[in-house]
Design an enzyme around this catalytic site. Structure first.
Site, PDB file in Angstrom:
ATOM      1  N   ARG A   1     -26.046 -12.379 -68.657  1.00  0.00           N
ATOM      2  CA  ARG A   1     -25.547 -11.507 -69.725  1.00  0.00           C
ATOM      3  C   ARG A   1     -26.113 -12.104 -71.261  1.00  0.00           C
ATOM      4  O   ARG A   1     -26.022 -11.454 -72.187  1.00  0.00           O
ATOM      5  CB  ARG A   1     -23.971 -11.347 -69.834  1.00  0.00           C
ATOM      6  CG  ARG A   1     -23.201 -10.535 -68.870  1.00  0.00           C
ATOM      7  CD  ARG A   1     -21.997 -10.984 -68.744  1.00  0.00           C
ATOM      8  NE  ARG A   1     -21.667 -12.466 -68.480  1.00  0.00           N
ATOM      9  CZ  ARG A   1     -20.581 -13.141 -68.554  1.00  0.00           C
ATOM     10  NH1 ARG A   1     -19.476 -12.494 -68.767  1.00  0.00           N
ATOM     11  NH2 ARG A   1     -20.466 -14.415 -68.499  1.00  0.00           N
TER      12      ARG A   1
ATOM     13  N   ALA B   1     -25.265 -19.313 -57.763  1.00  0.00           N
ATOM     14  CA  ALA B   1     -26.511 -18.895 -58.282  1.00  0.00           C
ATOM     15  C   ALA B   1     -27.478 -19.840 -58.036  1.00  0.00           C
ATOM     16  O   ALA B   1     -28.777 -19.911 -57.745  1.00  0.00           O
ATOM     17  CB  ALA B   1     -26.632 -18.082 -59.639  1.00  0.00           C
TER      18      ALA B   1
ATOM     19  N   TYR C   1     -27.888  -7.378 -66.937  1.00  0.00           N
ATOM     20  CA  TYR C   1     -27.921  -7.109 -65.495  1.00  0.00           C
ATOM     21  C   TYR C   1     -28.960  -5.846 -65.204  1.00  0.00           C
ATOM     22  O   TYR C   1     -29.404  -5.499 -64.003  1.00  0.00           O
ATOM     23  CB  TYR C   1     -26.434  -7.035 -64.864  1.00  0.00           C
ATOM     24  CG  TYR C   1     -25.673  -8.213 -64.955  1.00  0.00           C
ATOM     25  CD1 TYR C   1     -26.315  -9.467 -65.078  1.00  0.00           C
ATOM     26  CD2 TYR C   1     -24.529  -8.206 -64.956  1.00  0.00           C
ATOM     27  CE1 TYR C   1     -25.642 -10.738 -65.032  1.00  0.00           C
ATOM     28  CE2 TYR C   1     -23.599  -9.374 -65.001  1.00  0.00           C
ATOM     29  CZ  TYR C   1     -24.215 -10.660 -64.988  1.00  0.00           C
ATOM     30  OH  TYR C   1     -23.342 -11.763 -65.089  1.00  0.00           O
TER      31      TYR C   1
ATOM     32  N   LYS D   1     -19.185 -13.470 -51.440  1.00  0.00           N
ATOM     33  CA  LYS D   1     -17.805 -13.050 -51.054  1.00  0.00           C
ATOM     34  C   LYS D   1     -17.007 -13.176 -52.294  1.00  0.00           C
ATOM     35  O   LYS D   1     -17.235 -14.097 -53.064  1.00  0.00           O
ATOM     36  CB  LYS D   1     -17.386 -13.880 -49.663  1.00  0.00           C
ATOM     37  CG  LYS D   1     -17.718 -15.279 -49.715  1.00  0.00           C
ATOM     38  CD  LYS D   1     -17.449 -16.123 -50.659  1.00  0.00           C
ATOM     39  CE  LYS D   1     -16.033 -16.625 -51.029  1.00  0.00           C
ATOM     40  NZ  LYS D   1     -15.792 -17.747 -51.779  1.00  0.00           N
TER      41      LYS D   1
HETATM   42  N1  LIG Z   1     -20.813 -18.619 -50.416  1.00  0.00           N
HETATM   43  C1  LIG Z   1     -20.177 -19.831 -51.056  1.00  0.00           C
HETATM   44  O1  LIG Z   1     -20.208 -20.955 -50.492  1.00  0.00           O
HETATM   45  C2  LIG Z   1     -19.707 -19.828 -52.406  1.00  0.00           C
HETATM   46  C3  LIG Z   1     -19.238 -20.796 -53.062  1.00  0.00           C
HETATM   47  C4  LIG Z   1     -18.999 -20.645 -54.376  1.00  0.00           C
HETATM   48  C5  LIG Z   1     -18.590 -19.194 -55.059  1.00  0.00           C
HETATM   49  N2  LIG Z   1     -18.927 -18.223 -54.188  1.00  0.00           N
HETATM   50  C6  LIG Z   1     -18.738 -16.851 -54.753  1.00  0.00           C
HETATM   51  O2  LIG Z   1     -19.723 -16.633 -55.704  1.00  0.00           O
HETATM   52  C7  LIG Z   1     -19.146 -15.793 -56.730  1.00  0.00           C
HETATM   53  C8  LIG Z   1     -19.708 -16.650 -58.015  1.00  0.00           C
HETATM   54  O3  LIG Z   1     -18.764 -17.773 -57.985  1.00  0.00           O
HETATM   55  P1  LIG Z   1     -19.278 -19.017 -58.883  1.00  0.00           P
HETATM   56  O4  LIG Z   1     -18.507 -20.177 -58.437  1.00  0.00           O
HETATM   57  O5  LIG Z   1     -20.865 -19.182 -58.881  1.00  0.00           O
HETATM   58  O6  LIG Z   1     -18.862 -18.760 -60.199  1.00  0.00           O
HETATM   59  P2  LIG Z   1     -19.273 -19.149 -61.815  1.00  0.00           P
HETATM   60  O7  LIG Z   1     -19.903 -20.230 -61.807  1.00  0.00           O
HETATM   61  O8  LIG Z   1     -17.927 -18.627 -62.700  1.00  0.00           O
HETATM   62  O9  LIG Z   1     -20.590 -18.015 -62.267  1.00  0.00           O
HETATM   63  C9  LIG Z   1     -20.095 -16.556 -62.188  1.00  0.00           C
HETATM   64  C10 LIG Z   1     -21.297 -15.785 -63.051  1.00  0.00           C
HETATM   65  O10 LIG Z   1     -20.785 -14.340 -63.144  1.00  0.00           O
HETATM   66  C11 LIG Z   1     -21.079 -14.066 -64.235  1.00  0.00           C
HETATM   67  N3  LIG Z   1     -20.214 -13.177 -64.893  1.00  0.00           N
HETATM   68  C12 LIG Z   1     -20.181 -11.943 -65.161  1.00  0.00           C
HETATM   69  N4  LIG Z   1     -19.143 -11.147 -65.616  1.00  0.00           N
HETATM   70  C13 LIG Z   1     -18.354 -12.248 -65.710  1.00  0.00           C
HETATM   71  C14 LIG Z   1     -17.191 -12.401 -66.571  1.00  0.00           C
HETATM   72  N5  LIG Z   1     -16.321 -11.431 -66.997  1.00  0.00           N
HETATM   73  N6  LIG Z   1     -16.459 -13.673 -66.359  1.00  0.00           N
HETATM   74  C15 LIG Z   1     -17.205 -14.769 -66.066  1.00  0.00           C
HETATM   75  N7  LIG Z   1     -18.585 -14.720 -65.461  1.00  0.00           N
HETATM   76  C16 LIG Z   1     -19.028 -13.424 -65.401  1.00  0.00           C
HETATM   77  C17 LIG Z   1     -21.622 -15.258 -65.232  1.00  0.00           C
HETATM   78  O11 LIG Z   1     -23.129 -15.186 -65.194  1.00  0.00           O
HETATM   79  P3  LIG Z   1     -23.896 -14.995 -66.649  1.00  0.00           P
HETATM   80  O12 LIG Z   1     -23.008 -15.689 -67.668  1.00  0.00           O
HETATM   81  O13 LIG Z   1     -25.170 -15.489 -66.284  1.00  0.00           O
HETATM   82  O14 LIG Z   1     -24.004 -13.532 -66.718  1.00  0.00           O
HETATM   83  C18 LIG Z   1     -20.951 -16.295 -64.434  1.00  0.00           C
HETATM   84  O15 LIG Z   1     -22.018 -17.540 -64.662  1.00  0.00           O
HETATM   85  C19 LIG Z   1     -17.935 -15.599 -56.264  1.00  0.00           C
HETATM   86  O16 LIG Z   1     -17.757 -14.437 -55.551  1.00  0.00           O
HETATM   87  C20 LIG Z   1     -17.527 -16.592 -55.316  1.00  0.00           C
HETATM   88  O17 LIG Z   1     -16.332 -16.405 -54.441  1.00  0.00           O
HETATM   89  C21 LIG Z   1     -19.499 -18.284 -53.064  1.00  0.00           C
END
Ligand SMILES: NC(=O)c1ccc[n+]([C@@H]2O[C@H](COP(=O)([O-])OP(=O)(O)OC[C@H]3O[C@@H](n4cnc5c(N)ncnc54)[C@H](OP(=O)(O)O)[C@@H]3O)[C@@H](O)[C@H]2O)c1
Length: 329
Positions: A38, A13, A59, A98
């Site tokens: 959240r 994000a 959300y 993804k």
């Molecule tokens: N395109 C790319 O290059 C790329 C790179 C990395 C990741 N991604 C994708 O992006 C997505 C998120 O990855 P990320 O690395 O950003 O993950 P992350 O840092 O763990 O963030 C995920 C966010 O999801 C929310 N969330 C909602 N329900 C959750 C739960 N039950 N447990 C944990 N988090 C929850 C949380 O936000 P809140 O606490 O703010 O609600 C958390 O900060 C995945 O689909 C991943 O494959 C894509």
């Protein structure tokens, strides 16, 4: 102005927020309008740091804001389907990270809902939208390496300290997180007419896949060999083999250069093709969604719904070979 709301204030994000800032600065007519977490305080901190106008502590509030032209979903794979449904049911267009969903059944459900609601639903698999894809295809079509016979794709990062990678209930594992990139690379070069798949994996203690080795055989005889892992740092290159040489793509999930190699004993590439300069590389998926919304398209031609389903079914079949099931399946 095309207003984007980010759902989930985690790592990717922040990268998207930075991308939107750079796009706005460039004059792309997009902005980071809102963020939802959240946790209200987390949303406010994110909004302050990243420059979002509105911070929502749920959300649901983001989904119900009619000012939002597109919601970008950035939550763990396990929750994509639920969050897509939330946004579509509230009337929002969606770009979801993804892997699109945890499995093909979920993908079928949300794609049908998007069709019913007449809203855009797209997958944020950035390599499908980047100009490097066309540059690679043009090189192949121009005969740079002769007839294409195979692909080798590798993508690996040490990710074992991340909850969403190791936990089965978050649809963890290497395949959905990193393996999807070499699978996408193979699909973009060789298509999807796969006649035989052999694969094996090393599981984590939690039961999800850690290191996957996948061989795909295509009608006509082409082959794709894929190695992907959440345990180690890989070289992360893509190779396309042809009858007159090969292409080397660095790196496979965000190409910067494409090298054209000819001849068995060459010490240097015959040609180096630079990829078009990027802001971060994520701007192309945003621009594709903006164009789709503005023209009333319900899918992005760079990653049509049929292709989303094909990739999800492919990953389902691989997990079935390994006996990897998520607890909610
Ligand atoms: N395109 C790319 O290059 C790329 C790179 C990395 C990741 N991604 C994708 O992006 C997505 C998120 O990855 P990320 O690395 O950003 O993950 P992350 O840092 O763990 O963030 C995920 C966010 O999801 C929310 N969330 C909602 N329900 C959750 C739960 N039950 N447990 C944990 N988090 C929850 C949380 O936000 P809140 O606490 O703010 O609600 C958390 O900060 C995945 O689909 C991943 O494959 C894509």
């Amino acid at each position: 102005m095309f207003r984007i709301g980010i759902l989930g204030a985690g790592a990717i994000a922040r990268t998207m927020a930075n991308t939107l800032r750079l796009m706005a600065y460039r004059g792309d007519d997009v902005c980071l309008y809102a963020v939802a977490s959240r946790d209200q305080k987390k949303a406010e901190d994110f909004a302050r740091r990243e420059g979002a106008q509105v911070a929502y502590g749920s959300y649901e509030l983001l989904a119900s804001d009619p000012q939002v032209d597109l919601v970008y979903i950035a939550t763990p794979h396990s929750h994509h389907a639920e969050h897509i449904e939330l946004c579509l049911n509230a009337g929002r267009n969606v770009l979801c990270e993804k892997a699109f969903t945890a499995n093909a059944r979920q993908a079928e459900r949300v794609l049908a809902l998007a069709k019913e609601k007449k809203l855009l639903l797209a997958e944020a698999i950035w390599t499908r939208y980047q100009p490097a894809r066309k540059q690679l295809q043009d090189l192949i079509a121009g005969g740079a390496i002769g007839e294409v016979c195979g692909v080798k794709g590798e993508l690996s990062y040490p990710l074992m300290d991340k909850e969403r990678i190791v936990r089965p209930e978050l649809a963890g594992g290497a395949l959905l997180d990193v393996g999807i990139y070499p699978l996408t690379f193979a699909s973009m070069v060789l298509g999807n007419d796969i006649v035989k798949t052999s694969s094996s994996t090393m599981l984590m203690e939690t039961g999800v896949d850690m290191t996957d080795s996948i061989t795909l055989w295509y009608r006509g005889g082409a082959v794709a060999q894929i190695l992907t892992s959440a345990a180690f740092q890989g070289e992360n290159t893509g190779l396309v083999y042809g009858t007159k040489g090969f292409l080397r793509i660095d790196n496979i999930n965000n190409p910067n250069v494409i090298e054209v190699w000819n001849g068995r004993h060459s010490e240097h590439p015959a040609r180096i093709v630079d990829v078009e300069p990027k802001l971060t590389g994520y701007e192309y998926e945003v621009l594709a969604c903006k164009k789709a919304v503005e023209t009333g398209a319900l899918e992005c031609p760079e990653m049509p719904h049929s292709e989303i389903l094909t990739m999800m079914r492919q990953m389902d079949a691989l997990r079935a070979q390994w006996g990897v099931r998520y607890p909610f399946e």
